[in-house]
Write an enzyme that holds these catalytic residues in place. Structure first.
Site, PDB file in Angstrom:
ATOM      1  N   GLY A 189       0.817  -1.206   0.000  1.00 53.74           N
ATOM      2  CA  GLY A 189       0.000   0.000   0.000  1.00 53.74           C
ATOM      3  C   GLY A 189       0.850   1.256   0.000  1.00 53.74           C
ATOM      4  CG  PHE A 226      -0.086  11.020   6.113  1.00 47.32           C
ATOM      5  CD1 PHE A 226       0.498  12.128   6.696  1.00 47.32           C
ATOM      6  CD2 PHE A 226      -1.390  11.100   5.683  1.00 47.32           C
ATOM      7  CE1 PHE A 226      -0.211  13.298   6.870  1.00 47.32           C
ATOM      8  CE2 PHE A 226      -2.110  12.267   5.855  1.00 47.32           C
ATOM      9  CZ  PHE A 226      -1.521  13.369   6.451  1.00 47.32           C
ATOM     10  CB  VAL A 284       1.945  -0.133   4.053  1.00 50.93           C
ATOM     11  CG1 VAL A 284       1.827  -1.292   5.047  1.00 50.93           C
ATOM     12  CG2 VAL A 284       1.394   1.152   4.673  1.00 50.93           C
ATOM     13  CE  LYS A 332       1.165   5.192   7.267  1.00 49.30           C
ATOM     14  NZ  LYS A 332      -0.159   5.617   7.776  1.00 49.30           N
ATOM     15  CG  ASP A 353      -9.105   9.197   5.092  1.00 46.96           C
ATOM     16  OD1 ASP A 353     -10.063   9.578   4.394  1.00 46.96           O
ATOM     17  OD2 ASP A 353      -8.023   8.819   4.611  1.00 46.96           O
TER      18      ASP A 353
END
Length: 276
Positions: free
Chosen positions: A21, A25, A28, A43, A151
Site C-alpha cells: 500500500g 503519509f 506500507v 509503514k 478518514d
C-alpha cells in the site's frame, strides 16, 4: 539510543517483503517478525510527513508522533493482536529521516474496496448492514477513547475472512486526531468524504463527521449505487435503488443528513442498525 541502534534493532527483529500500500503519509510493506513469523505490516513515514502533537506531562512539554498515540489509545498497549477492531501497533522506530510503524497484519483479509469488487460491485442488504454495525461499534469505541479517525473509507477498512461472518478491521490513522467536542477548522482526509458543513462553513465536529463518512461508505456498498462523493450529494441529492428496503433507506438518511445538528448520533445509529 542512537539512530543506528534503532535501525539495527528493526532489521534484527523484522523481515520486510513486498509493498502492499501507499498513501499521502507513507508506504506500507508486508513483513514478518523473525522470532515467531508473526505477519506484520510495516509503514514507512518520511520525517517531513510525520504529524506531531504536543503533550504536557509532569510540567514538561513533549512532542509525540500523533499516529502512534492514536493507535495506542485505540487498541491498547503494544503487542495486543486482534483485541480490537482497529489494527494493533506492535513497534515503532525513529530513524531520523523516517518513522517506522510495525502493525499487525490480519491474515485472510482484503480491503473493503477489493472485497466489494470481488462480490460484483455491491453487497446484499444483510451483509452491508452487518459491516455497518461493526463499524459503528468500532467508531463508538474509538471516540470513547478520544480517537477521531477522520478518514473512514473503503480503502481503510479490511475485511477478514476466517470461515464465519466477515470481520472488519480499521487501518491507517495517519489523518486522525484526538476527538473533542470542539469544532475543527482544518481538514485532513479524503475530500470526497468531507462532510457538507466543511464546504458550507469550513467547520466540523468529530462525531457528526464520522457518522457522515459511515453513511457514505454504507451507501457505496448497496446495490445500484455508484461511488459516493459529498459534492455530488449536495448538488443532486441522494438517490436510491428502488429494490432497497425502507429500513436501509432510513439508515442512509440518518447518516447523510446535511445539517450536522439533525444527523443521527453514533448511539442512535447503533440502535437502529441493530434492528433486523
Amino acid at each position: 539510543m542512537s539512530v543506528c541502534v534503532f535501525s539495527a534493532n528493526f532489521v534484527n527483529k523484522y523481515c520486510e517483503l513486498d509493498p502492499i500500500g501507499k498513501g499521502g503519509f507513507g508506504s506500507v510493506r508486508a513483513g514478518f517478525r523473525k522470532a515467531d513469523h508473526q505477519p506484520v505490516a510495516i509503514k514507512h513515514i518520511p520525517i517531513r510527513a510525520v504529524r506531531l502533537e504536543k503533550v504536557k506531562c509532569n510540567g514538561k512539554v513533549f512532542d509525540i508522533v500523533l499516529e502512534v498515540a492514536l493507535m495506542l489509545k485505540a487498541t491498547g498497549l503494544p503487542g495486543s493482536i486482534g483485541q480490537s477492531t482497529a489494527v494493533s501497533l506492535l513497534d515503532w522506530y525513529d530513524l531520523g529521516h523516517e518513522i517506522i510503524l510495525v502493525m499487525e497484519r490480519p491474515e485472510n483479509c482484503m480491503d473493503l474496496l477489493s472485497y466489494l469488487k470481488s462480490r460484483g460491485g455491491y453487497l446484499d442488504e444483510h451483509e452491508a448492514k452487518m459491516i455497518l454495525r461493526q463499524l459503528v461499534d468500532a467508531a463508538i469505541d474509538m471516540h470513547s477513547k478520544g480517537v477521531f479517525h477522520r478518514d473512514i473509507k473503503l480503502q481503510n477498512v479490511l475485511v477478514q475472512l476466517n470461515g464465519g461472518e466477515p470481520k472488519v478491521r480499521i487501518i491507517d490513522f495517519g489523518c486522525g486526531s484526538f476527538s473533542t467536542e470542539a469544532s475543527f477548522t482544518t481538514f485532513c482526509g479524503t475530500r470526497a468524504y468531507f462532510p457538507p458543513e466543511w464546504f458550507d462553513c469550513e467547520k466540523y465536529r468529530a462525531c457528526p463527521t464520522t457518522v457522515w463518512q459511515l453513511g457514505a461508505l454504507f451507501y457505496t456498498l448497496l446495490c445500484g449505487h455508484r461511488t459516493f462523493s459529498t459534492m455530488s450529494f449536495m448538488s443532486k441529492h441522494v438517490q436510491f435503488d428502488r429494490a432497497l428496503s425502507n429500513e436501509v433507506k432510513i439508515l442512509v438518511y440518518m447518516c447523510l443528513t446535511r445539517d450536522p445538528e439533525l444527523r443521527a448520533t453514533l448511539k442512535e445509529l447503533q440502535m437502529r442498525s441493530a434492528l433486523n
